[in-house]
Design a protein around this motif. Structure first.
Motif, short mmCIF file in Angstrom:
data_model
loop_
_atom_site.label_atom_id
_atom_site.label_comp_id
_atom_site.label_asym_id
_atom_site.label_seq_id
_atom_site.Cartn_x
_atom_site.Cartn_y
_atom_site.Cartn_z
N GLY A 239 0.78 -1.24 0.00
CA GLY A 239 0.00 0.00 0.00
C GLY A 239 0.80 1.28 0.00
O GLY A 239 0.29 2.32 0.43
N ILE A 240 2.06 1.26 -0.48
CA ILE A 240 2.76 2.52 -0.73
C ILE A 240 1.88 3.31 -1.71
O ILE A 240 1.40 2.79 -2.70
CB ILE A 240 4.15 2.27 -1.32
N ALA A 241 1.67 4.60 -1.44
CA ALA A 241 0.59 5.33 -2.11
C ALA A 241 0.89 5.77 -3.54
O ALA A 241 0.01 6.32 -4.20
CB ALA A 241 0.19 6.54 -1.27
N GLN A 242 2.12 5.60 -4.03
CA GLN A 242 2.44 5.87 -5.43
C GLN A 242 3.30 4.72 -5.96
O GLN A 242 4.21 4.26 -5.26
CB GLN A 242 3.21 7.18 -5.58
N PRO A 243 3.05 4.26 -7.19
CA PRO A 243 3.82 3.13 -7.72
C PRO A 243 5.32 3.38 -7.78
O PRO A 243 6.11 2.45 -7.69
CB PRO A 243 3.24 2.95 -9.13
N TRP A 244 5.74 4.63 -7.93
CA TRP A 244 7.15 4.92 -8.15
C TRP A 244 7.85 5.52 -6.93
O TRP A 244 8.99 5.94 -7.01
CB TRP A 244 7.32 5.87 -9.34
N LEU A 245 7.15 5.56 -5.78
CA LEU A 245 7.76 6.11 -4.57
C LEU A 245 8.10 5.00 -3.58
O LEU A 245 7.58 3.89 -3.63
CB LEU A 245 6.84 7.13 -3.92
N GLU A 246 8.98 5.35 -2.66
CA GLU A 246 9.47 4.37 -1.70
C GLU A 246 8.80 4.56 -0.34
O GLU A 246 8.06 5.51 -0.12
CB GLU A 246 10.99 4.52 -1.57
N ALA A 247 9.08 3.65 0.57
CA ALA A 247 8.56 3.75 1.94
C ALA A 247 9.14 4.99 2.61
O ALA A 247 10.27 5.40 2.30
CB ALA A 247 8.92 2.49 2.71
N PRO A 248 8.35 5.62 3.48
CA PRO A 248 7.08 5.17 4.08
C PRO A 248 5.83 5.78 3.44
O PRO A 248 4.76 5.77 4.07
CB PRO A 248 7.22 5.66 5.51
N ASP A 282 15.95 -0.96 3.13
CA ASP A 282 16.08 -0.10 1.96
C ASP A 282 14.70 0.46 1.61
O ASP A 282 13.76 -0.31 1.39
CB ASP A 282 16.63 -0.89 0.78
N PRO A 283 14.55 1.79 1.54
CA PRO A 283 13.22 2.38 1.33
C PRO A 283 12.55 1.97 0.03
O PRO A 283 11.32 2.02 -0.07
CB PRO A 283 13.46 3.88 1.37
N TRP A 284 13.35 1.59 -0.98
CA TRP A 284 12.77 1.16 -2.26
C TRP A 284 12.70 -0.37 -2.36
O TRP A 284 11.63 -0.93 -2.56
CB TRP A 284 13.55 1.72 -3.44
N THR A 289 7.99 -4.45 2.91
CA THR A 289 8.32 -4.89 4.27
C THR A 289 8.24 -3.72 5.24
O THR A 289 7.68 -3.83 6.35
CB THR A 289 9.74 -5.49 4.30
N ALA A 290 8.80 -2.58 4.83
CA ALA A 290 8.76 -1.39 5.68
C ALA A 290 7.33 -0.92 5.92
O ALA A 290 6.95 -0.58 7.05
CB ALA A 290 9.59 -0.28 5.05
N LYS A 291 6.54 -0.90 4.85
CA LYS A 291 5.14 -0.46 4.98
C LYS A 291 4.39 -1.35 5.97
O LYS A 291 3.64 -0.85 6.84
CB LYS A 291 4.46 -0.47 3.61
N ARG A 292 4.55 -2.64 5.85
CA ARG A 292 3.82 -3.56 6.73
C ARG A 292 4.26 -3.40 8.19
O ARG A 292 3.45 -3.48 9.12
CB ARG A 292 4.01 -5.00 6.26
N ARG A 293 5.56 -3.17 8.40
CA ARG A 293 6.04 -2.99 9.78
C ARG A 293 5.50 -1.68 10.37
O ARG A 293 5.07 -1.65 11.53
CB ARG A 293 7.56 -3.00 9.80
N ILE A 294 5.50 -0.62 9.57
CA ILE A 294 4.95 0.65 10.06
C ILE A 294 3.45 0.51 10.30
O ILE A 294 2.91 1.08 11.25
CB ILE A 294 5.26 1.80 9.07
N ASP A 295 2.76 -0.26 9.46
CA ASP A 295 1.33 -0.55 9.70
C ASP A 295 1.13 -1.12 11.10
O ASP A 295 0.23 -0.70 11.85
CB ASP A 295 0.81 -1.56 8.67
N GLU A 296 1.97 -2.09 11.47
CA GLU A 296 1.83 -2.74 12.77
C GLU A 296 2.06 -1.75 13.92
O GLU A 296 1.31 -1.73 14.90
CB GLU A 296 2.84 -3.89 12.88
N LEU A 297 3.10 -0.94 13.77
CA LEU A 297 3.46 -0.02 14.85
C LEU A 297 2.47 1.14 14.96
O LEU A 297 2.13 1.57 16.07
CB LEU A 297 4.87 0.50 14.63
#
Length: 398
Positions: A239-248, A282-284, A289-297
């Motif tokens: 669910g990163i909000a743009q196809p070409w952008l990185e986390a978060p 790595d944000p990209w 993985t980063a998005k899901r972890r931030i979702d949890e927190l």
């Protein structure tokens, strides 16, 4: 005693616009011109008026008109004429001799067949600015195929719908008519540029804007990244909000709501969330993985608490609100963006006003959205004799 200050002129005072538009692309553009002081004469069908007057929202109308129509047709006068009548065409061409701008968004070729094309208007005023809005352009592949041009169809055709949502979701449409609005604002810009060119160089010209190319233009970042990196960008699974952008970059559920988080360093958000492991991702390459972890927190924190912590750390974030919540804040603040007007039927309305602030030539709410043909006699008497006006009325009634 200091004399009262005279009202300042409006930015487009003295500019007259003959408006043949309908739906959103044209009317939203011409309303902006009207807000800035232009005299906008809206040409409608006798009886029923513009098509969008009858477009219901949740099955309802306001005083007999659509909420959508009322939102985009203030500061205009209405004249209702049957465009197929030679006398009506003659009256409109006479009226055009007093106008600076003609705007239409029929399908390509319709105005020419009615004898109301660019050459017809240029014959009565050689420096006329003639503006055509359309779905696909005037002479493009899809225009020649006579395809309908409408906001959702343009979102689909440009790739915009496929950029929205998460991987595995169906293509997702935006929550408003984003292509229509983009086209309207682009059209208004084109008209203003043409007016400035006429002022400077003494020339009229034709202005053309279409929804397809205007929408591709606002996809400029995405297309530039795709083409110049020679890469494809895909919607994130997490669910990163743009196809070409990185986390978060994305929207996160909290205990009591939702929070939008924009671009920013992973080590900063890792510190706010007290999870050092996040800073190692790595944000990209590890964006899901980063998005899901931030979702949890984020789900363990309240919206205001997390928002304040992110803002204090210099991170860009904002609560996700409903449209009603945004409106209620405007109302509570007494925002000048909200304007109160009375419908022709006597129904009170509240509309969103013009978002442009000009220090010396402010926009004004001068005219409520008009009833169909409300200003027929007032407008046509400028160019027709009493006998001609009577004859036109008789021809229209037959």
């Amino acid at each position: 005693m200091t004399p009262d200050r005279q009202p300042t002129p409006s930015a487009l005072e003295g500019i007259r616009v003959l408006d043949f538009t309908q739906m959103m692309l044209g009317p939203f553009a011409t309303q902006l011109l009207g807000d800035l002081g232009a005299d906008v004469i809206k040409v409608e069908r006798p009886g029923t008026g513009e098509w969008e007057r009858g477009l219901t929202y949740a099955g309802e109308l306001l005083g007999g008109d659509s909420a959508a129509f009322l939102a985009m047709n203030r500061n205009k006068r209405s004249v209702a004429l049957d465009l197929k009548l030679p006398a009506a065409r003659d009256a409109l061409l006479r009226l055009a001799a007093t106008c600076d701008v003609v705007v239409e968004n029929f399908r390509p070729g319709v105005m020419d067949r009615l004898g109301l094309g660019y050459d017809d208007f240029r014959a009565v005023r050689d420096d006329i600015i003639y503006c055509s809005g359309s779905g696909w352009g005037q002479d493009t592949k899809y225009a020649r195929e006579n395809r309908p041009g409408q906001d959702l169809l343009i979102q689909a055709a440009t790739g915009l719908a496929f950029n929205t949502g998460t991987a595995g979701d169906p293509p997702t449409a935006a929550g408003t008519s984003i292509c229509d609005a983009t086209g309207a604002l682009t059209l208004a810009n084109g008209i203003l540029a043409a007016l400035l060119a006429r002022e400077r160089f003494g020339i009229g010209q034709r202005v053309e804007v279409d929804l397809y190319h205007a929408t591709l233009a606002i996809l400029t970042q995405e297309i530039s990244a795709m083409v110049n990196h020679d890469a494809e960008f895909y919607r994130s699974e997490a669910g990163i909000a743009q196809p070409w952008l990185e986390a978060p970059f994305g929207i996160y559920r909290t205990i009591d709501g939702w929070l939008a988080v924009a671009m920013g360093p992973m080590d900063v958000i890792a510190g706010v969330l007290a999870d050092p492991a996040l800073a190692e991702l790595d944000p990209w390459l590890d964006r899901d993985t980063a998005k899901r972890r931030i979702d949890e927190l984020a789900a363990e924190r309240k919206t205001t608490e997390l928002l304040d912590a992110l803002l204090d750390a210099g991170f860009w974030a904002a609560p996700v609100r409903t449209m009603r919540e945004a409106y209620e804040e405007l109302a509570a603040d007494g925002s000048s963006l909200l304007v109160d007007v009375m419908h022709a039927s006597g129904t009170p309305l509240q509309l969103i006003g013009c978002p442009i602030t000009l220090s010396e030539t402010p926009w004004r709410q001068r005219l409520r959205p008009p009833a169909v043909g409300e200003h027929n006699d007032e407008i046509l008497a400028e160019v027709l004799s009493a006998d001609e006006l009577h004859a036109l009325r008789a021809a229209s009634a037959s």
